[in-house]
Write a protein that holds these residues in place. Sequence first.
Motif, PDB file in Angstrom:
ATOM      1  N   VAL A 127       0.861  -1.180   0.000  1.00  0.00           N
ATOM      2  CA  VAL A 127       0.000   0.000   0.000  1.00  0.00           C
ATOM      3  C   VAL A 127       0.896   1.227   0.000  1.00  0.00           C
ATOM      4  O   VAL A 127       1.686   1.429   0.930  1.00  0.00           O
ATOM      5  N   SER A 128       0.808   2.038  -1.054  1.00  0.00           N
ATOM      6  CA  SER A 128       1.594   3.269  -1.159  1.00  0.00           C
ATOM      7  C   SER A 128       0.696   4.457  -0.850  1.00  0.00           C
ATOM      8  O   SER A 128      -0.372   4.619  -1.462  1.00  0.00           O
ATOM      9  N   TRP A 129       1.149   5.313   0.096  1.00  0.00           N
ATOM     10  CA  TRP A 129       0.326   6.451   0.526  1.00  0.00           C
ATOM     11  C   TRP A 129       1.224   7.663   0.746  1.00  0.00           C
ATOM     12  O   TRP A 129       2.211   7.592   1.467  1.00  0.00           O
ATOM     13  N   LEU A 130       0.865   8.768   0.113  1.00  0.00           N
ATOM     14  CA  LEU A 130       1.678   9.978   0.148  1.00  0.00           C
ATOM     15  C   LEU A 130       0.929  11.161   0.733  1.00  0.00           C
ATOM     16  O   LEU A 130      -0.271  11.341   0.471  1.00  0.00           O
ATOM     17  N   HIS A 131       1.666  11.980   1.488  1.00  0.00           N
ATOM     18  CA  HIS A 131       1.198  13.305   1.891  1.00  0.00           C
ATOM     19  C   HIS A 131       1.839  14.390   1.034  1.00  0.00           C
ATOM     20  O   HIS A 131       1.233  15.422   0.785  1.00  0.00           O
TER      21      HIS A 131
ATOM     22  N   GLN B 238       2.698   3.843 -13.343  1.00  0.00           N
ATOM     23  CA  GLN B 238       1.761   4.761 -12.712  1.00  0.00           C
ATOM     24  C   GLN B 238       2.484   5.699 -11.749  1.00  0.00           C
ATOM     25  O   GLN B 238       3.296   5.254 -10.938  1.00  0.00           O
ATOM     26  N   THR B 239       2.184   6.984 -11.848  1.00  0.00           N
ATOM     27  CA  THR B 239       2.650   7.942 -10.855  1.00  0.00           C
ATOM     28  C   THR B 239       1.595   8.078  -9.771  1.00  0.00           C
ATOM     29  O   THR B 239       0.433   8.388 -10.065  1.00  0.00           O
ATOM     30  N   VAL B 240       1.985   7.817  -8.537  1.00  0.00           N
ATOM     31  CA  VAL B 240       1.079   7.932  -7.387  1.00  0.00           C
ATOM     32  C   VAL B 240       1.336   9.271  -6.716  1.00  0.00           C
ATOM     33  O   VAL B 240       2.486   9.623  -6.424  1.00  0.00           O
TER      34      VAL B 240
ATOM     35  N   GLY C 132      -2.857  11.571  -1.606  1.00  0.00           N
ATOM     36  CA  GLY C 132      -4.289  11.300  -1.537  1.00  0.00           C
ATOM     37  C   GLY C 132      -4.771  10.223  -2.478  1.00  0.00           C
ATOM     38  O   GLY C 132      -5.969   9.957  -2.541  1.00  0.00           O
ATOM     39  N   GLU C 133      -3.853   9.586  -3.231  1.00  0.00           N
ATOM     40  CA  GLU C 133      -4.209   8.508  -4.142  1.00  0.00           C
ATOM     41  C   GLU C 133      -3.684   7.172  -3.591  1.00  0.00           C
ATOM     42  O   GLU C 133      -2.623   7.130  -2.982  1.00  0.00           O
TER      43      GLU C 133
ATOM     44  N   TRP D 247      -2.236  -4.790 -10.074  1.00  0.00           N
ATOM     45  CA  TRP D 247      -1.987  -3.428  -9.604  1.00  0.00           C
ATOM     46  C   TRP D 247      -3.284  -2.632  -9.676  1.00  0.00           C
ATOM     47  O   TRP D 247      -4.033  -2.740 -10.645  1.00  0.00           O
ATOM     48  N   GLU D 248      -3.549  -1.855  -8.639  1.00  0.00           N
ATOM     49  CA  GLU D 248      -4.714  -0.963  -8.615  1.00  0.00           C
ATOM     50  C   GLU D 248      -4.253   0.448  -8.273  1.00  0.00           C
ATOM     51  O   GLU D 248      -3.403   0.640  -7.403  1.00  0.00           O
ATOM     52  N   HIS D 249      -4.853   1.415  -8.957  1.00  0.00           N
ATOM     53  CA  HIS D 249      -4.620   2.828  -8.641  1.00  0.00           C
ATOM     54  C   HIS D 249      -5.982   3.498  -8.506  1.00  0.00           C
ATOM     55  O   HIS D 249      -6.790   3.468  -9.422  1.00  0.00           O
ATOM     56  N   HIS D 250      -6.230   4.061  -7.335  1.00  0.00           N
ATOM     57  CA  HIS D 250      -7.507   4.728  -7.068  1.00  0.00           C
ATOM     58  C   HIS D 250      -7.231   6.182  -6.734  1.00  0.00           C
ATOM     59  O   HIS D 250      -6.727   6.503  -5.651  1.00  0.00           O
ATOM     60  N   ALA D 251      -7.543   7.061  -7.695  1.00  0.00           N
ATOM     61  CA  ALA D 251      -7.309   8.492  -7.503  1.00  0.00           C
ATOM     62  C   ALA D 251      -8.388   9.133  -6.639  1.00  0.00           C
ATOM     63  O   ALA D 251      -8.144  10.163  -5.997  1.00  0.00           O
ATOM     64  N   GLU D 252      -9.579   8.539  -6.621  1.00  0.00           N
ATOM     65  CA  GLU D 252     -10.684   9.054  -5.820  1.00  0.00           C
ATOM     66  C   GLU D 252     -11.027   8.047  -4.735  1.00  0.00           C
ATOM     67  O   GLU D 252     -11.297   6.881  -5.027  1.00  0.00           O
ATOM     68  N   LEU D 253     -11.014   8.512  -3.500  1.00  0.00           N
ATOM     69  CA  LEU D 253     -11.308   7.647  -2.368  1.00  0.00           C
ATOM     70  C   LEU D 253     -12.409   8.273  -1.509  1.00  0.00           C
ATOM     71  O   LEU D 253     -12.537   9.499  -1.465  1.00  0.00           O
ATOM     72  N   PRO D 254     -13.201   7.442  -0.823  1.00  0.00           N
ATOM     73  CA  PRO D 254     -14.289   7.984  -0.004  1.00  0.00           C
ATOM     74  C   PRO D 254     -13.767   8.734   1.208  1.00  0.00           C
ATOM     75  O   PRO D 254     -12.687   8.431   1.734  1.00  0.00           O
TER      76      PRO D 254
END
Length: 322
Positions: free
Chosen positions: A86-90, A104-106, A109-110, A154-161
């Motif tokens: 799980v990759s998560w960036l601030h 994919q560039t992450v 918030g994605e 691989w999954e990339h989700h740009a919009e999250l709840p």
Amino acid sequence: MSNLDTRPAPTVCGGRQDVTAQPVRELLAAKQVPLGESTVVRRLLPNLGRRMVGAWCFIDHYGPDDIAQEPGMQVPPHPHMGLQTVSWLHDGEVLHRDSVGSLQTVRPGELGLMTSGRAIAHSEESPREHARLLHGAQLWVALPDGDRHIAPMWEHHAELPRVTGGGGLRATVLLGELDGAASPGTTFTPLMGADIALAAGTDTRLPVRPDFEYAALTMSGESEVDGVRLAPGSLLYLGCGRTELPLRADVDSAFMLLGGEPFEEKIVMWWNFIGRSHDEISQAREDWASGSRFGEVHGYDGAPLPAPELPPVPLKPRGRTR
């Protein structure tokens, strides 16, 4: 992200032996680990005091680092087996490449979610033209036995709840469900992960599940979680048995809340592999060294990461002991 330790220790995890059935407040210290040329991470799981939180089995927190004049994150192609990353960036960006052809560039918030299944290889790097700051977390989730041999993806989700609570709370749900908001990310065990922002002056309570164990990773500011004030890079293990979690902040703050149903299976984690026996881990290492099974990462300017030597004693799953 790879475990770049040249002498990675085997970690035995799983089972319910050390799961705390009631609420606790265990503050866990981080280990400083270099990652590439210009990044140092704080490794919080696995930890001498705690191996897993639900199926979460690996947590690195890095930054914020000023990489304006630095290459930033540069992690060569390396293998994974039996887990999700799980990759998560601030702040900043990470360019992901993998052996199933993803590019994919992450961004902040994605969600970048890679399911290794039976075998995958990937690389992670800051783009050549990148932002000044790099700040984020890399986490692994152990796959249960029935799903650990599936095809990699691989999954990339740009919009999250998002969840908006009283008193200045805003949460983004990475995985699982929180307060009725469900992430589109694929999960294989009951678990959740959320990035929670608290505005200065927040004093609220967040509903949680009593059958989940939880931990809080402070990303910025100084969140107060269940009465414990946390500096950035701190991990607070909370145990099980809560129906709500008291939260406060005197300054703008952010933390990640990670939780899940305790992971019952006994596993072996070594380097970038999760298996169930020494023979599985040894075979995975041999397959990576011989260039088989994990595929090839195209486009990365550099050689793949070599596997460390296995420890001299057999790796045995013994459950999740402290």
